[in-house]
Design a protein around this motif. Structure first.
Motif, PDB file in Angstrom:
ATOM      1  N   TYR A  22       0.834  -1.209   0.000  1.00 48.22           N
ATOM      2  CA  TYR A  22       0.000   0.000   0.000  1.00 48.22           C
ATOM      3  C   TYR A  22       0.866   1.256   0.000  1.00 48.22           C
ATOM      4  O   TYR A  22       0.561   2.235  -0.668  1.00 48.22           O
ATOM      5  CB  TYR A  22      -0.966  -0.010   1.192  1.00 48.22           C
ATOM      6  N   ARG A  23       1.989   1.208   0.719  1.00 45.56           N
ATOM      7  CA  ARG A  23       2.894   2.372   0.745  1.00 45.56           C
ATOM      8  C   ARG A  23       3.528   2.596  -0.620  1.00 45.56           C
ATOM      9  O   ARG A  23       3.738   3.730  -1.040  1.00 45.56           O
ATOM     10  CB  ARG A  23       3.936   2.191   1.844  1.00 45.56           C
ATOM     11  N   LYS A  24       3.823   1.510  -1.337  1.00 44.85           N
ATOM     12  CA  LYS A  24       4.360   1.640  -2.689  1.00 44.85           C
ATOM     13  C   LYS A  24       3.304   2.274  -3.604  1.00 44.85           C
ATOM     14  O   LYS A  24       3.623   3.144  -4.413  1.00 44.85           O
ATOM     15  CB  LYS A  24       4.764   0.276  -3.242  1.00 44.85           C
ATOM     16  N   ALA A  25       2.065   1.852  -3.467  1.00 42.73           N
ATOM     17  CA  ALA A  25       0.986   2.438  -4.268  1.00 42.73           C
ATOM     18  C   ALA A  25       0.852   3.938  -3.988  1.00 42.73           C
ATOM     19  O   ALA A  25       0.641   4.733  -4.912  1.00 42.73           O
ATOM     20  CB  ALA A  25      -0.335   1.719  -3.982  1.00 42.73           C
ATOM     21  N   ILE A  26       1.001   4.326  -2.726  1.00 40.18           N
ATOM     22  CA  ILE A  26       0.934   5.748  -2.360  1.00 40.18           C
ATOM     23  C   ILE A  26       2.044   6.526  -3.066  1.00 40.18           C
ATOM     24  O   ILE A  26       1.806   7.607  -3.627  1.00 40.18           O
ATOM     25  CB  ILE A  26       1.037   5.919  -0.826  1.00 40.18           C
ATOM     26  N   ARG A  27       3.251   5.987  -3.046  1.00 34.95           N
ATOM     27  CA  ARG A  27       4.380   6.668  -3.710  1.00 34.95           C
ATOM     28  C   ARG A  27       4.127   6.817  -5.210  1.00 34.95           C
ATOM     29  O   ARG A  27       4.413   7.853  -5.801  1.00 34.95           O
ATOM     30  CB  ARG A  27       5.691   5.911  -3.470  1.00 34.95           C
ATOM     31  N   LEU A  28       3.583   5.780  -5.824  1.00 40.36           N
ATOM     32  CA  LEU A  28       3.315   5.846  -7.258  1.00 40.36           C
ATOM     33  C   LEU A  28       2.194   6.835  -7.580  1.00 40.36           C
ATOM     34  O   LEU A  28       2.255   7.550  -8.588  1.00 40.36           O
ATOM     35  CB  LEU A  28       2.981   4.453  -7.795  1.00 40.36           C
ATOM     36  N   MET A  29       1.171   6.898  -6.721  1.00 38.74           N
ATOM     37  CA  MET A  29       0.109   7.890  -6.929  1.00 38.74           C
ATOM     38  C   MET A  29       0.670   9.304  -6.798  1.00 38.74           C
ATOM     39  O   MET A  29       0.308  10.195  -7.567  1.00 38.74           O
ATOM     40  CB  MET A  29      -1.041   7.658  -5.948  1.00 38.74           C
ATOM     41  N   ASP A  30       1.563   9.494  -5.835  1.00 38.85           N
ATOM     42  CA  ASP A  30       2.195  10.795  -5.650  1.00 38.85           C
ATOM     43  C   ASP A  30       2.977  11.192  -6.904  1.00 38.85           C
ATOM     44  O   ASP A  30       2.889  12.325  -7.380  1.00 38.85           O
ATOM     45  CB  ASP A  30       3.105  10.771  -4.421  1.00 38.85           C
ATOM     46  N   LEU A  31       3.738  10.260  -7.459  1.00 40.95           N
ATOM     47  CA  LEU A  31       4.491  10.533  -8.690  1.00 40.95           C
ATOM     48  C   LEU A  31       3.550  10.866  -9.846  1.00 40.95           C
ATOM     49  O   LEU A  31       3.806  11.797 -10.614  1.00 40.95           O
ATOM     50  CB  LEU A  31       5.361   9.333  -9.063  1.00 40.95           C
ATOM     51  N   ALA A  32       2.486  10.101  -9.986  1.00 43.43           N
ATOM     52  CA  ALA A  32       1.514  10.361 -11.051  1.00 43.43           C
ATOM     53  C   ALA A  32       0.942  11.773 -10.912  1.00 43.43           C
ATOM     54  O   ALA A  32       0.796  12.497 -11.902  1.00 43.43           O
ATOM     55  CB  ALA A  32       0.398   9.326 -11.027  1.00 43.43           C
ATOM     56  N   GLN A  59      -0.600  -2.048   9.124  1.00 39.23           N
ATOM     57  CA  GLN A  59      -1.534  -2.319   8.035  1.00 39.23           C
ATOM     58  C   GLN A  59      -2.684  -1.311   7.978  1.00 39.23           C
ATOM     59  O   GLN A  59      -2.975  -0.765   6.924  1.00 39.23           O
ATOM     60  CB  GLN A  59      -2.090  -3.748   8.182  1.00 39.23           C
ATOM     61  N   ALA A  60      -3.326  -1.070   9.096  1.00 37.90           N
ATOM     62  CA  ALA A  60      -4.487  -0.166   9.111  1.00 37.90           C
ATOM     63  C   ALA A  60      -4.084   1.244   8.679  1.00 37.90           C
ATOM     64  O   ALA A  60      -4.789   1.896   7.896  1.00 37.90           O
ATOM     65  CB  ALA A  60      -5.121  -0.139  10.497  1.00 37.90           C
ATOM     66  N   GLU A  61      -2.940   1.706   9.173  1.00 43.23           N
ATOM     67  CA  GLU A  61      -2.464   3.045   8.808  1.00 43.23           C
ATOM     68  C   GLU A  61      -2.149   3.120   7.317  1.00 43.23           C
ATOM     69  O   GLU A  61      -2.473   4.094   6.640  1.00 43.23           O
ATOM     70  CB  GLU A  61      -1.216   3.383   9.648  1.00 43.23           C
ATOM     71  N   ALA A  62      -1.534   2.073   6.760  1.00 40.62           N
ATOM     72  CA  ALA A  62      -1.184   2.054   5.344  1.00 40.62           C
ATOM     73  C   ALA A  62      -2.435   2.075   4.471  1.00 40.62           C
ATOM     74  O   ALA A  62      -2.489   2.792   3.460  1.00 40.62           O
ATOM     75  CB  ALA A  62      -0.327   0.825   5.031  1.00 40.62           C
ATOM     76  N   ILE A  63      -3.464   1.327   4.866  1.00 36.15           N
ATOM     77  CA  ILE A  63      -4.722   1.318   4.116  1.00 36.15           C
ATOM     78  C   ILE A  63      -5.381   2.694   4.176  1.00 36.15           C
ATOM     79  O   ILE A  63      -5.851   3.222   3.160  1.00 36.15           O
ATOM     80  CB  ILE A  63      -5.666   0.222   4.655  1.00 36.15           C
ATOM     81  N   ALA A  64      -5.407   3.288   5.359  1.00 36.99           N
ATOM     82  CA  ALA A  64      -6.018   4.618   5.511  1.00 36.99           C
ATOM     83  C   ALA A  64      -5.282   5.650   4.665  1.00 36.99           C
ATOM     84  O   ALA A  64      -5.901   6.478   3.992  1.00 36.99           O
ATOM     85  CB  ALA A  64      -6.017   5.032   6.980  1.00 36.99           C
ATOM     86  N   ARG A  65      -3.967   5.599   4.665  1.00 41.90           N
ATOM     87  CA  ARG A  65      -3.182   6.565   3.878  1.00 41.90           C
ATOM     88  C   ARG A  65      -3.336   6.329   2.377  1.00 41.90           C
ATOM     89  O   ARG A  65      -3.325   7.282   1.598  1.00 41.90           O
ATOM     90  CB  ARG A  65      -1.724   6.519   4.292  1.00 41.90           C
ATOM     91  N   ALA A  66      -3.491   5.081   1.962  1.00 39.68           N
ATOM     92  CA  ALA A  66      -3.717   4.800   0.542  1.00 39.68           C
ATOM     93  C   ALA A  66      -5.072   5.354   0.098  1.00 39.68           C
ATOM     94  O   ALA A  66      -5.189   5.945  -0.982  1.00 39.68           O
ATOM     95  CB  ALA A  66      -3.627   3.299   0.267  1.00 39.68           C
ATOM     96  N   THR A  67      -6.072   5.172   0.934  1.00 37.85           N
ATOM     97  CA  THR A  67      -7.392   5.739   0.620  1.00 37.85           C
ATOM     98  C   THR A  67      -7.298   7.258   0.543  1.00 37.85           C
ATOM     99  O   THR A  67      -7.822   7.882  -0.394  1.00 37.85           O
ATOM    100  CB  THR A  67      -8.424   5.320   1.691  1.00 37.85           C
ATOM    101  N   GLU A  68      -6.598   7.842   1.497  1.00 38.40           N
ATOM    102  CA  GLU A  68      -6.403   9.295   1.523  1.00 38.40           C
ATOM    103  C   GLU A  68      -5.660   9.771   0.270  1.00 38.40           C
ATOM    104  O   GLU A  68      -6.019  10.794  -0.328  1.00 38.40           O
ATOM    105  CB  GLU A  68      -5.617   9.667   2.782  1.00 38.40           C
TER     106      GLU A  68
END
Length: 194
Positions: A22-32, A59-68
């Motif tokens: 999920y943290r990797k997905a967040i980084r990629l969304m940020d780059l996009a 896990q819960a924090e990573a999911i919340a941040r990905a949604t955010e």
């Protein structure tokens, strides 16, 4: 990726994301967002990995941040439920302004077995729970949870992946064209409304 046989499913953890995923997905969304590229997510997971080590790593924090991160993207985002979309693990990657589903996919906040276990204290009532939960693409489109159903080849996408990919590609092109040029505030407002 979920895998398609026992060995590949084990290797891919049955498609269940871990905090680092999920943290990797967040980084990629940020780059996009920084480079002005639209984001397309293909969701096929029963949910986030439920192991104790995932909980220890947040896990819960990573999911919340990905949604955010999805909700704050300044670029167009289209999510596609391609098989199974389950729990917050799926929502964390599908909080988009346009949500599509393959014709035979399912999407829910909990598995029918989990729901039955909570409501009736037995997983044997899973078929009744699934019917009440309205997890099919057709039912979710009627409820407004998803925006569009992507037709699958006869027998399902797994029978003819190439044809399924072509159909999905055409629909994604239409959806991204529809979103192109919309201001960031309008895209973000559409996600928040959803």
């Amino acid at each position: 990726e979920k895998g398609n046989d026992t060995n590949s499913r084990i290797r891919h953890n049955f498609g269940m994301g871990k905090p680092e995923g999920y943290r990797k997905a967040i980084r990629l969304m940020d780059l996009a967002g920084r480079f002005g590229l639209p984001v397309v997510t293909l969701v096929d997971t029963s949910g986030a990995f439920p192991g104790i080590e995932a909980e220890e790593r947040g896990q819960a924090e990573a999911i919340a941040r990905a949604t955010e991160a999805c909700l704050a993207l300044p670029v167009p985002m289209v999510a596609v439920i391609v098989g199974e979309g389950g729990s917050g693990g799926a929502v964390a990657l599908a909080s988009a302004e346009r949500v599509l589903m393959l014709e035979h996919a399912v999407y829910s906040v909990i598995s029918p077995e989990g729901c039955a276990s909570i409501l009736w204290r037995t997983a044997e009532k899973a078929p009744e729970a699934a019917e009440a939960m309205k997890v099919s693409a057709q039912e979710l489109e009627k409820l407004g949870v998803i925006d569009r159903i992507v037709p699958e080849p006869v027998g399902g996408a797994h029978r003819n992946p190439a044809a399924a990919a072509v159909a999905l590609g055409e629909v994604l092109g239409e959806e991204l064209d529809r979103l192109a040029g919309k201001p960031s505030r309008e895209l973000i407002a559409a996600r928040e409304q959803r």
